[in-house]
Design a protein around this motif. Structure first.
Motif, PDB file in Angstrom:
ATOM      1  N   GLU A 225      -8.763 -70.978 -13.819  1.00 19.81           N
ATOM      2  CA  GLU A 225      -7.365 -70.630 -13.588  1.00 19.81           C
ATOM      3  C   GLU A 225      -6.591 -71.802 -12.974  1.00 19.81           C
ATOM      4  OE1 GLU A 225      -5.648 -68.055 -14.530  1.00 19.81           O
ATOM      5  OE2 GLU A 225      -7.413 -67.162 -15.496  1.00 19.81           O
ATOM      6  N   LEU A 226      -7.220 -72.516 -12.051  1.00 25.16           N
ATOM      7  CA  LEU A 226      -6.557 -73.676 -11.459  1.00 25.16           C
ATOM      8  C   LEU A 226      -6.315 -74.752 -12.517  1.00 25.16           C
ATOM      9  CD1 LEU A 226      -8.393 -74.043  -8.014  1.00 25.16           C
ATOM     10  CD2 LEU A 226      -6.078 -73.189  -8.436  1.00 25.16           C
ATOM     11  N   ALA A 227      -7.268 -74.901 -13.431  1.00 21.05           N
ATOM     12  CA  ALA A 227      -7.124 -75.907 -14.487  1.00 21.05           C
ATOM     13  C   ALA A 227      -5.912 -75.617 -15.362  1.00 21.05           C
ATOM     14  CB  ALA A 227      -8.400 -75.969 -15.325  1.00 21.05           C
ATOM     15  N   ARG A 228      -5.586 -74.318 -15.520  1.00 19.92           N
ATOM     16  CA  ARG A 228      -4.400 -73.975 -16.314  1.00 19.92           C
ATOM     17  C   ARG A 228      -3.115 -74.500 -15.658  1.00 19.92           C
ATOM     18  NH1 ARG A 228      -6.330 -70.049 -19.892  1.00 19.92           N
ATOM     19  NH2 ARG A 228      -8.118 -68.875 -19.086  1.00 19.92           N
ATOM     20  N   HIS A 229      -3.176 -74.724 -14.338  1.00 22.93           N
ATOM     21  CA  HIS A 229      -2.029 -75.267 -13.602  1.00 22.93           C
ATOM     22  C   HIS A 229      -2.167 -76.780 -13.410  1.00 22.93           C
ATOM     23  CE1 HIS A 229      -1.910 -70.975 -12.519  1.00 22.93           C
ATOM     24  NE2 HIS A 229      -0.626 -71.146 -12.239  1.00 22.93           N
ATOM     25  N   GLY A 230      -3.181 -77.369 -14.034  1.00 24.18           N
ATOM     26  CA  GLY A 230      -3.406 -78.793 -13.865  1.00 24.18           C
ATOM     27  C   GLY A 230      -3.988 -79.149 -12.516  1.00 24.18           C
ATOM     28  N   LEU A 231      -4.689 -78.181 -11.893  1.00 30.89           N
ATOM     29  CA  LEU A 231      -5.217 -78.391 -10.546  1.00 30.89           C
ATOM     30  C   LEU A 231      -6.739 -78.318 -10.542  1.00 30.89           C
ATOM     31  CD1 LEU A 231      -2.710 -76.043  -8.673  1.00 30.89           C
ATOM     32  CD2 LEU A 231      -2.661 -78.566  -8.699  1.00 30.89           C
ATOM     33  N   GLU A 232      -7.318 -78.858  -9.492  1.00 32.90           N
ATOM     34  CA  GLU A 232      -8.769 -78.823  -9.330  1.00 32.90           C
ATOM     35  C   GLU A 232      -9.087 -78.656  -7.850  1.00 32.90           C
ATOM     36  OE1 GLU A 232     -12.706 -81.575 -10.357  1.00 32.90           O
ATOM     37  OE2 GLU A 232     -10.702 -82.209 -10.988  1.00 32.90           O
ATOM     38  N   ARG A 233     -10.005 -77.812  -7.532  1.00 34.70           N
ATOM     39  CA  ARG A 233     -10.366 -77.611  -6.120  1.00 34.70           C
ATOM     40  C   ARG A 233     -11.595 -78.449  -5.775  1.00 34.70           C
ATOM     41  NH1 ARG A 233     -13.868 -72.008  -5.355  1.00 34.70           N
ATOM     42  NH2 ARG A 233     -15.066 -72.193  -7.293  1.00 34.70           N
ATOM     43  N   THR A 234     -11.880 -78.545  -4.483  1.00 35.06           N
ATOM     44  CA  THR A 234     -13.057 -79.255  -3.988  1.00 35.06           C
ATOM     45  C   THR A 234     -14.014 -78.247  -3.372  1.00 35.06           C
ATOM     46  OG1 THR A 234     -11.759 -81.251  -3.506  1.00 35.06           O
ATOM     47  CG2 THR A 234     -13.896 -81.030  -2.411  1.00 35.06           C
ATOM     48  N   VAL A 235     -15.180 -78.081  -3.995  1.00 37.58           N
ATOM     49  CA  VAL A 235     -16.211 -77.187  -3.471  1.00 37.58           C
ATOM     50  C   VAL A 235     -17.219 -78.038  -2.719  1.00 37.58           C
ATOM     51  CG1 VAL A 235     -17.993 -75.498  -4.041  1.00 37.58           C
ATOM     52  CG2 VAL A 235     -15.882 -75.573  -5.387  1.00 37.58           C
ATOM     53  N   VAL A 236     -17.313 -77.849  -1.418  1.00 38.88           N
ATOM     54  CA  VAL A 236     -18.194 -78.689  -0.604  1.00 38.88           C
ATOM     55  C   VAL A 236     -19.542 -78.031  -0.350  1.00 38.88           C
ATOM     56  CG1 VAL A 236     -16.248 -79.831   0.505  1.00 38.88           C
ATOM     57  CG2 VAL A 236     -17.259 -77.805   1.576  1.00 38.88           C
ATOM     58  N   ALA A 237     -19.663 -76.715  -0.663  1.00 36.07           N
ATOM     59  CA  ALA A 237     -20.931 -76.023  -0.410  1.00 36.07           C
ATOM     60  C   ALA A 237     -20.975 -74.745  -1.241  1.00 36.07           C
ATOM     61  CB  ALA A 237     -21.084 -75.686   1.072  1.00 36.07           C
ATOM     62  N   THR A 238     -22.178 -74.258  -1.457  1.00 35.15           N
ATOM     63  CA  THR A 238     -22.368 -72.920  -2.025  1.00 35.15           C
ATOM     64  C   THR A 238     -23.203 -72.109  -1.046  1.00 35.15           C
ATOM     65  OG1 THR A 238     -24.423 -73.434  -3.208  1.00 35.15           O
ATOM     66  CG2 THR A 238     -22.341 -73.821  -4.392  1.00 35.15           C
ATOM     67  N   ALA A 239     -23.048 -70.815  -1.113  1.00 33.79           N
ATOM     68  CA  ALA A 239     -23.830 -69.888  -0.283  1.00 33.79           C
ATOM     69  C   ALA A 239     -24.375 -68.789  -1.198  1.00 33.79           C
ATOM     70  CB  ALA A 239     -22.965 -69.281   0.820  1.00 33.79           C
ATOM     71  N   PRO A 240     -25.518 -68.206  -0.855  1.00 36.07           N
ATOM     72  CA  PRO A 240     -26.157 -67.251  -1.761  1.00 36.07           C
ATOM     73  C   PRO A 240     -25.529 -65.865  -1.787  1.00 36.07           C
ATOM     74  CG  PRO A 240     -27.484 -67.514   0.216  1.00 36.07           C
ATOM     75  CD  PRO A 240     -26.366 -68.501   0.314  1.00 36.07           C
ATOM     76  N   GLY A 241     -24.330 -65.706  -1.233  1.00 39.82           N
ATOM     77  CA  GLY A 241     -23.668 -64.409  -1.243  1.00 39.82           C
ATOM     78  C   GLY A 241     -22.323 -64.520  -0.567  1.00 39.82           C
ATOM     79  N   TYR A 242     -21.535 -63.463  -0.663  1.00 40.86           N
ATOM     80  CA  TYR A 242     -20.202 -63.472  -0.059  1.00 40.86           C
ATOM     81  C   TYR A 242     -20.267 -63.473   1.468  1.00 40.86           C
ATOM     82  CZ  TYR A 242     -18.506 -62.281  -4.730  1.00 40.86           C
ATOM     83  OH  TYR A 242     -18.214 -62.292  -6.069  1.00 40.86           O
ATOM     84  N   VAL A 243     -21.222 -62.760   2.045  1.00 38.28           N
ATOM     85  CA  VAL A 243     -21.297 -62.677   3.503  1.00 38.28           C
ATOM     86  C   VAL A 243     -21.570 -64.051   4.117  1.00 38.28           C
ATOM     87  CG1 VAL A 243     -22.561 -61.695   5.450  1.00 38.28           C
ATOM     88  CG2 VAL A 243     -21.915 -60.232   3.527  1.00 38.28           C
ATOM     89  N   PRO A 244     -22.597 -64.783   3.658  1.00 32.85           N
ATOM     90  CA  PRO A 244     -22.789 -66.130   4.235  1.00 32.85           C
ATOM     91  C   PRO A 244     -21.660 -67.083   3.877  1.00 32.85           C
ATOM     92  CG  PRO A 244     -24.361 -65.733   2.446  1.00 32.85           C
ATOM     93  CD  PRO A 244     -23.715 -64.420   2.758  1.00 32.85           C
ATOM     94  N   ALA A 245     -21.014 -66.889   2.708  1.00 32.26           N
ATOM     95  CA  ALA A 245     -19.881 -67.746   2.362  1.00 32.26           C
ATOM     96  C   ALA A 245     -18.742 -67.537   3.355  1.00 32.26           C
ATOM     97  CB  ALA A 245     -19.411 -67.446   0.939  1.00 32.26           C
ATOM     98  N   CYS A 246     -18.475 -66.285   3.719  1.00 30.06           N
ATOM     99  CA  CYS A 246     -17.424 -66.003   4.702  1.00 30.06           C
ATOM    100  C   CYS A 246     -17.784 -66.577   6.072  1.00 30.06           C
ATOM    101  CB  CYS A 246     -17.183 -64.501   4.797  1.00 30.06           C
ATOM    102  SG  CYS A 246     -16.371 -63.781   3.350  1.00 30.06           S
TER     103      CYS A 246
END
Length: 314
Positions: A225-246
């Motif tokens: 969706e961001l690419a449709r606006h010509g944008l790109e985000r920076t993902v610095v980490a992944t987490a194995p679920g929503y709770v640890p991501a939060c």
């Protein structure tokens, strides 16, 4: 002797031994006396014993027949119980007698969100039940097929071999929201425009992200969706679920995406949520089971408790 048992002969034998006469047995079985006489002849051949012999005007059982009286009656009752239509016990009956370990495959996020309420509902109603939550390894139907797990709570099963053996019920659809620190970089960026401002796609692209992915995937629908606006985000980490991501978002001043209802259950302090400025697919949560357990009373009862917990009121 016959090589296979005949339940019709067993029923005649029981009636003869209980009534002590061909006429009485025929009346009990709703048969004609000649039909019972023919069956008695076959029973004599099968058992190698006369079973009933004439004594004056009546028939009396032989010693072998006396020994068969109890076992024949019990065997017939057992056979009838096996072949009779299975009565589904009421929830109250089931809860009083249920003593089992029921295995539920789900994510840590689901355990966080609904585990306490589900455990309370199950153990309060049926104290003999123990719930065993096991983590998601993959979405294979094999554990459901072989009975090593009773129920899967999560996303709909993928279209894979064996999926046609599964039943799936969608329990809720949740909206994805942006999650970050209430005093963090994202909050300041949005708030600088107005205290009531809504975030934009550019706001999302301007801050650092943590992605919730059990497999450590860095890209997702948000990137498209961001690419449709010509944008790109920076993902610095992944987490194995929503709770640890939060939790990472709160500690490291990042933002993440998470289901709105899940975020409402978190005990993480200092978090805020914003609506997504770009369209994102909803999260669908449901329960999946194998057709072999579809009519099983205990598993049906468990599915009812899950439904009441995750989707109260339908």
């Amino acid at each position: 002797m016959q090589s296979t048992a005949d339940l019709n002969l067993l029923a005649v034998l029981d009636a003869l031994l209980q009534e002590g006469s061909v006429t009485g047995a025929a009346r009990r079985l709703h048969l004609t006396p000649p039909a019972v006489s023919r069956a008695l002849s076959r029973l004599r051949t099968v058992t190698g014993d006369p079973l009933l012999v004439r004594a004056g005007r009546t028939l009396v059982p032989t010693p072998a027949a006396e020994r068969l009286r109890g076992p024949a009656h019990e065997a017939l009752a057992a056979a009838q119980a096996v072949l009779a239509p299975q009565r589904t016990p009421s929830d109250a009956e089931l809860e009083r007698s249920l003593d089992a370990v029921l295995v539920v495959r789900t994510s840590g996020d689901a355990v966080q969100a609904w585990g306490p309420a589900l455990l309370g509902a199950v153990t309060t109603a049926a104290p003999g039940v123990r719930l065993r939550f096991v983590g998601e390894g993959d979405e294979s139907p094999d554990p459901l097929r072989d009975g090593s797990i009773d129920l899967d709570i999560g996303a709909p099963p993928p279209d894979a071999p064996g999926a046609d053996e599964l039943h799936h019920e969608t329990l809720l659809r949740d909206t994805m929201v942006v999650v970050g620190r209430a005093d963090g970089a994202f909050a300041r960026r949005v708030g600088d425009r107005s205290p009531t401002a809504s975030p934009t796609a550019a706001d999302l692209a301007a801050v650092r992200h943590v992605a919730a992915s059990r497999r450590g995937v860095l890209r997702g629908p948000l990137d498209d969706e961001l690419a449709r606006h010509g944008l790109e985000r920076t993902v610095v980490a992944t987490a194995p679920g929503y709770v640890p991501a939060c939790a990472l978002a709160a500690d490291a001043d990042l933002v993440c995406l998470a289901p709105a209802r899940l975020v409402g259950t978190l005990a993480v302090t200092g978090l805020a949520t914003w609506p997504s400025p770009v369209p994102l697919p909803p999260v669908r949560i449901g329960q999946t089971w194998h057709r072999r357990t579809h009519t099983d009373p205990a598993r049906r009862w468990l599915r009812d408790r899950v439904r009441d917990t995750i989707a109260p009121g339908g």
